[in-house]
Write a protein that holds these residues in place. Structure first.
Motif, PDB file in Angstrom:
ATOM      1  N   GLN A 270      -2.477  13.769  16.267  1.00  0.00           N
ATOM      2  CA  GLN A 270      -3.088  12.920  15.251  1.00  0.00           C
ATOM      3  C   GLN A 270      -3.680  13.802  14.155  1.00  0.00           C
ATOM      4  O   GLN A 270      -4.318  14.812  14.452  1.00  0.00           O
ATOM      5  N   PHE A 271      -3.462  13.397  12.905  1.00  0.00           N
ATOM      6  CA  PHE A 271      -3.969  14.164  11.772  1.00  0.00           C
ATOM      7  C   PHE A 271      -4.472  13.178  10.722  1.00  0.00           C
ATOM      8  O   PHE A 271      -3.703  12.360  10.210  1.00  0.00           O
ATOM      9  N   GLN A 272      -5.764  13.253  10.407  1.00  0.00           N
ATOM     10  CA  GLN A 272      -6.342  12.399   9.383  1.00  0.00           C
ATOM     11  C   GLN A 272      -6.153  13.049   8.018  1.00  0.00           C
ATOM     12  O   GLN A 272      -6.646  14.144   7.764  1.00  0.00           O
ATOM     13  N   PHE A 273      -5.434  12.355   7.129  1.00  0.00           N
ATOM     14  CA  PHE A 273      -5.224  12.860   5.778  1.00  0.00           C
ATOM     15  C   PHE A 273      -6.300  12.318   4.844  1.00  0.00           C
ATOM     16  O   PHE A 273      -6.886  11.268   5.094  1.00  0.00           O
ATOM     17  N   ALA A 274      -6.523  13.052   3.756  1.00  0.00           N
ATOM     18  CA  ALA A 274      -7.497  12.638   2.757  1.00  0.00           C
ATOM     19  C   ALA A 274      -6.904  11.510   1.924  1.00  0.00           C
ATOM     20  O   ALA A 274      -5.812  11.644   1.362  1.00  0.00           O
ATOM     21  N   GLY A 275      -7.620  10.394   1.844  1.00  0.00           N
ATOM     22  CA  GLY A 275      -7.148   9.244   1.109  1.00  0.00           C
ATOM     23  C   GLY A 275      -7.457   9.333  -0.377  1.00  0.00           C
ATOM     24  O   GLY A 275      -8.041  10.316  -0.856  1.00  0.00           O
ATOM     25  N   PRO A 276      -7.044   8.300  -1.110  1.00  0.00           N
ATOM     26  CA  PRO A 276      -6.470   7.067  -0.577  1.00  0.00           C
ATOM     27  C   PRO A 276      -4.959   7.133  -0.438  1.00  0.00           C
ATOM     28  O   PRO A 276      -4.284   7.849  -1.180  1.00  0.00           O
ATOM     29  N   VAL A 277      -4.427   6.381   0.539  1.00  0.00           N
ATOM     30  CA  VAL A 277      -2.988   6.204   0.634  1.00  0.00           C
ATOM     31  C   VAL A 277      -2.534   5.375  -0.571  1.00  0.00           C
ATOM     32  O   VAL A 277      -3.184   4.384  -0.919  1.00  0.00           O
ATOM     33  N   PRO A 278      -1.466   5.757  -1.258  1.00  0.00           N
ATOM     34  CA  PRO A 278      -1.018   4.989  -2.424  1.00  0.00           C
ATOM     35  C   PRO A 278      -0.852   3.504  -2.092  1.00  0.00           C
ATOM     36  O   PRO A 278      -0.257   3.154  -1.072  1.00  0.00           O
ATOM     37  N   PRO A 279      -1.369   2.607  -2.923  1.00  0.00           N
ATOM     38  CA  PRO A 279      -1.338   1.166  -2.619  1.00  0.00           C
ATOM     39  C   PRO A 279       0.050   0.590  -2.344  1.00  0.00           C
ATOM     40  O   PRO A 279       0.189  -0.280  -1.482  1.00  0.00           O
ATOM     41  N   PRO A 280       1.127   1.043  -3.036  1.00  0.00           N
ATOM     42  CA  PRO A 280       2.438   0.450  -2.720  1.00  0.00           C
ATOM     43  C   PRO A 280       2.934   0.736  -1.316  1.00  0.00           C
ATOM     44  O   PRO A 280       3.835   0.039  -0.845  1.00  0.00           O
ATOM     45  N   LEU A 281       2.397   1.754  -0.653  1.00  0.00           N
ATOM     46  CA  LEU A 281       2.827   2.064   0.716  1.00  0.00           C
ATOM     47  C   LEU A 281       2.180   1.050   1.659  1.00  0.00           C
ATOM     48  O   LEU A 281       1.111   1.278   2.224  1.00  0.00           O
ATOM     49  N   TYR A 282       2.881  -0.076   1.818  1.00  0.00           N
ATOM     50  CA  TYR A 282       2.317  -1.192   2.578  1.00  0.00           C
ATOM     51  C   TYR A 282       3.482  -1.952   3.202  1.00  0.00           C
ATOM     52  O   TYR A 282       4.222  -2.665   2.510  1.00  0.00           O
ATOM     53  N   HIS A 283       3.687  -1.752   4.511  1.00  0.00           N
ATOM     54  CA  HIS A 283       4.854  -2.316   5.184  1.00  0.00           C
ATOM     55  C   HIS A 283       4.431  -3.114   6.416  1.00  0.00           C
ATOM     56  O   HIS A 283       3.514  -2.715   7.136  1.00  0.00           O
ATOM     57  N   ARG A 284       5.132  -4.202   6.617  1.00  0.00           N
ATOM     58  CA  ARG A 284       4.898  -5.095   7.753  1.00  0.00           C
ATOM     59  C   ARG A 284       6.033  -4.943   8.758  1.00  0.00           C
ATOM     60  O   ARG A 284       7.159  -4.574   8.403  1.00  0.00           O
ATOM     61  N   TYR A 285       5.741  -5.239  10.019  1.00  0.00           N
ATOM     62  CA  TYR A 285       6.780  -5.165  11.045  1.00  0.00           C
ATOM     63  C   TYR A 285       7.918  -6.130  10.713  1.00  0.00           C
ATOM     64  O   TYR A 285       7.740  -7.147  10.060  1.00  0.00           O
ATOM     65  N   VAL A 286       9.119  -5.798  11.189  1.00  0.00           N
ATOM     66  CA  VAL A 286      10.309  -6.590  10.913  1.00  0.00           C
ATOM     67  C   VAL A 286      10.592  -7.504  12.108  1.00  0.00           C
ATOM     68  O   VAL A 286      10.650  -7.038  13.244  1.00  0.00           O
ATOM     69  N   GLU A 287      10.778  -8.782  11.848  1.00  0.00           N
ATOM     70  CA  GLU A 287      11.027  -9.766  12.903  1.00  0.00           C
ATOM     71  C   GLU A 287      12.525  -9.856  13.193  1.00  0.00           C
ATOM     72  O   GLU A 287      13.208 -10.784  12.782  1.00  0.00           O
ATOM     73  N   PHE A 288      13.027  -8.874  13.947  1.00  0.00           N
ATOM     74  CA  PHE A 288      14.436  -8.916  14.306  1.00  0.00           C
ATOM     75  C   PHE A 288      14.719 -10.015  15.334  1.00  0.00           C
ATOM     76  O   PHE A 288      15.803 -10.591  15.360  1.00  0.00           O
ATOM     77  N   LYS A 289      13.762 -10.266  16.183  1.00  0.00           N
ATOM     78  CA  LYS A 289      13.898 -11.291  17.220  1.00  0.00           C
ATOM     79  C   LYS A 289      12.673 -12.200  17.174  1.00  0.00           C
ATOM     80  O   LYS A 289      11.591 -11.779  16.757  1.00  0.00           O
ATOM     81  N   PRO A 290      12.816 -13.459  17.647  1.00  0.00           N
ATOM     82  CA  PRO A 290      11.657 -14.367  17.595  1.00  0.00           C
ATOM     83  C   PRO A 290      10.450 -13.881  18.392  1.00  0.00           C
ATOM     84  O   PRO A 290       9.308 -14.115  17.992  1.00  0.00           O
TER      85      PRO A 290
END
Length: 610
Positions: A270-290
């Motif tokens: 684990q490595f904590q990076f100095a923020g902020p993370v760029p706002p566009p980097l925002y991803h949700r899990y993909v619902e391949f199955k119900p």
């Protein structure tokens, strides 16, 4: 005229079925529009929901940068009966009134290192957070006793509420907060109560000392209404010998005479990076199955079972115990880049890693591979600890460059792997300059499907936090051929550099350094007592390849001497030419032949010879 007037039609009264007719017309119109859209997109590939989420960060006025300092605690309960002490650490969550993009966004978290065998621990850990709003914050600090063999016992809670932060706020200076016993371990408090009956110096209530400093207004830029971690850039390395045996992964090390050694261990980082993370980097899990939605949202029965299983797997892979290493850097630096290279063993072994970057800049990664065991333990869902939203995910590997001032793909540039370069691993010590290394990182993650268009922005964020290291981004679709070739070279190098090492098989507990040195010395003495000639050379090679066991106390170590591939092939050829030698051991009977291998002969007490 009167008849015409009487025959004029009158207005019909509204009927209750008129509303249904109107709704039916509207519904048919909606169906028609959906059908037209379906026909228009019939030839376009359909993607399951998830992946990149373009929801903007809610607007909010700039906040303040705060530094939280967790100094110490006193009079903690005793969770360990044998030592009448505890192994305490703090798990902290920070809450504000800022609206989040989605309610499933994870909370801000911070964890201190563990202090061993103490009921009066001193941490003095700092956590700097940016853009805390003027409406204040709520800090929840939970004190736990670390217990790797079982679940961690909660020793108490402390809540810090600040209703508002004005421009002239003076902060909090080493304030003592009483530890609440509610939800604490009943066993730990019972042990402390019993101990207090025999020792008047033991107090029945404890305190946690916290400071909060205001560092000024935050320059939010385009980051809007959210908080993020500025520092410190903390890292931790987690080892699991048992999981290492199951997955077949080994941790490289250094023997007493400079020989390379390996120990079965599965390493998580684990490595904590100095923020902020760029706002566009925002991803949700993909619902391949119900069932995937139920797994992430913890709703259906199947989803709850999988959710609990993956949470448990995450806690075991990133388990904290006495072998866990900690460290931190005030801000990104070349030393921080070198620490990252140490965690991934530089360019040695052709390793490939699976990673996840959280919304707060926590980078988690472990080695991955085609082997079933490693692949099972390297899923992005597990690394994210079931977070619905993350910043980025994929795979990466590190290569050493022949010419540091050239790019990885420049003309005349060679890398290890795939070329054999001088001045580095495996035969020599690696260079200590990050400019000699390149980080190849991609977006190969089906769980979150990171957008390829955001790879340049992600590359910029990685270069900011790993100064001096060259970063190369690869798209798993557009660069599939190049990425596949590079990863095949990594796997081939892993097979080639896996030979010629001494392997220590650990049974879950670690051998002491004196035990290891003694066993190494015995192996060297044993090999050195063999005679000369072709037969003696053949016996040396055979005995170097066999397993030697040693029991010291209750610990069992297994050692196998090594040679490089050419010498091993030569020994096998000599063995075939010279015939099978059934004597296989010293005259004193220390070794015997069993199943084609040399194993220690049992002594009169039924144990292995020492």
């Amino acid at each position: 005229m009167e008849n015409e007037k009487d025959e004029q039609p009158s207005q019909r009264k509204d009927h209750r079925t008129d509303a249904f007719a109107t709704k039916f017309v509207d519904k048919t119109t909606s169906w028609q529009q959906k059908a037209l859209r379906r026909v228009a997109t019939k030839n376009e590939p359909r993607q399951p929901p998830g992946g990149l989420d373009k929801t903007p960060i809610p607007d909010a006025p700039p906040g303040y940068t705060l530094r939280f300092i967790f100094h110490r605690a006193n009079s903690l309960p005793m969770a360990d009966l044998s030592s009448l002490s505890s192994d305490p650490y703090l798990s902290v969550q920070l809450h504000t009134d800022l609206p989040s993009r989605h309610k499933q966004d994870p909370h801000m978290r911070f964890r201190t290192p563990t202090i061993r065998k103490s009921t009066h621990p001193v941490w003095n850990c700092e956590w700097t957070v940016a853009n805390v709003p003027s409406t204040g914050f709520k800090l929840k600090a939970r004190i736990y006793d670390e217990d790797p063999a079982d679940h961690d016992d909660r020793l108490g809670n402390v809540h810090v509420h600040v209703d508002s932060i004005p421009d002239n706020w003076l902060g909090i200076r080493e304030q003592q907060y009483k530890i609440k016993k509610r939800m604490g371990s009943k066993r730990a408090y019972f042990i402390r109560g019993c101990a207090a009956m025999f020792n008047r110096n033991i107090e029945m209530s404890g305190n946690l000392v916290i400071s909060v400093q205001m560092l000024g207004k935050t320059d939010v830029g385009n980051n809007g209404g959210r908080i993020w971690t500025i520092g410190p850039c903390a890292w931790s390395r987690h080892l699991s010998p048992m999981i290492g045996r199951l997955a077949g992964t080994k941790e490289p090390g250094q023997g007493k005479n400079g020989t390379k050694s390996q120990r079965y261990n599965f390493q998580a980082n684990q490595f904590q990076f100095a923020g902020p993370v760029p706002p566009p980097l925002y991803h949700r899990y993909v619902e391949f199955k119900p069932f995937i939605a139920g797994m992430f949202n913890d709703t259906s029965l199947r989803g709850r079972i999988l959710n609990r299983a993956l949470h448990h797997q995450h806690s075991r892979i990133y388990n904290y115990d006495r072998t866990t290493l900690y460290g931190s850097f005030p801000s990104p630096s070349k030393d921080m880049s070198l620490q990252f290279l140490d965690l991934v063993h530089r360019d040695y072994g052709g390793r490939i890693y699976t990673y996840v970057m959280t919304l707060d800049g926590m980078w988690r990664f472990t080695e991955t591979g085609k082997e079933f065991g490693i692949d099972l333990l390297s899923k992005h869902t597990m690394h994210a600890d079931m977070d619905i939203y993350i910043a980025f995910s994929g795979e990466f590997f590190v290569r050493r460059l022949k010419t540091p001032h050239k790019g990885p793909f420049d003309s005349g540039q060679e890398t290890h792997p795939a070329a054999d370069l001088d001045g580095g691993s495996p035969p020599a010590d690696p260079p200590s300059d990050p400019a000699y290394y390149a980080l190849y990182i991609d977006n190969d993650s089906g769980t979150y499907r990171p957008s390829a268009g955001l790879l340049p922005l992600f590359k910029e964020f990685m270069q900011k936090n790993l100064p001096g290291l060259k970063v190369v981004t690869l798209d798993c679709v557009a660069d599939a051929d190049r990425m596949g070739k590079l990863k095949r070279e990594q796997r081939e190098r892993k097979k080639a550099e896996g030979h010629g090492t001494v392997v220590l098989q650990d049974d879950g507990s670690s051998l002491s350094s004196s035990d290891e040195e003694e066993l190494e010395e015995r192996v060297r003495e044993y090999v050195g007592n063999e005679g000369g000639g072709e037969e003696g050379s053949m016996k040396k090679e055979r005995k170097k390849e066999q397993l030697k066991r040693e029991i010291k106390g209750s610990k069992l170590g297994a050692w196998a001497a090594h040679r490089d591939n050419k010498e091993r092939q030569g020994a096998e050829k000599d063995f075939q030419d010279g015939g099978d030698d059934e004597r296989g051991g010293r005259d004193n009977g220390e070794l015997r032949q069993e199943g084609g291998e040399m194993v220690p002969k049992a002594n009169g007490n039924g144990g292995a010879c020492g």
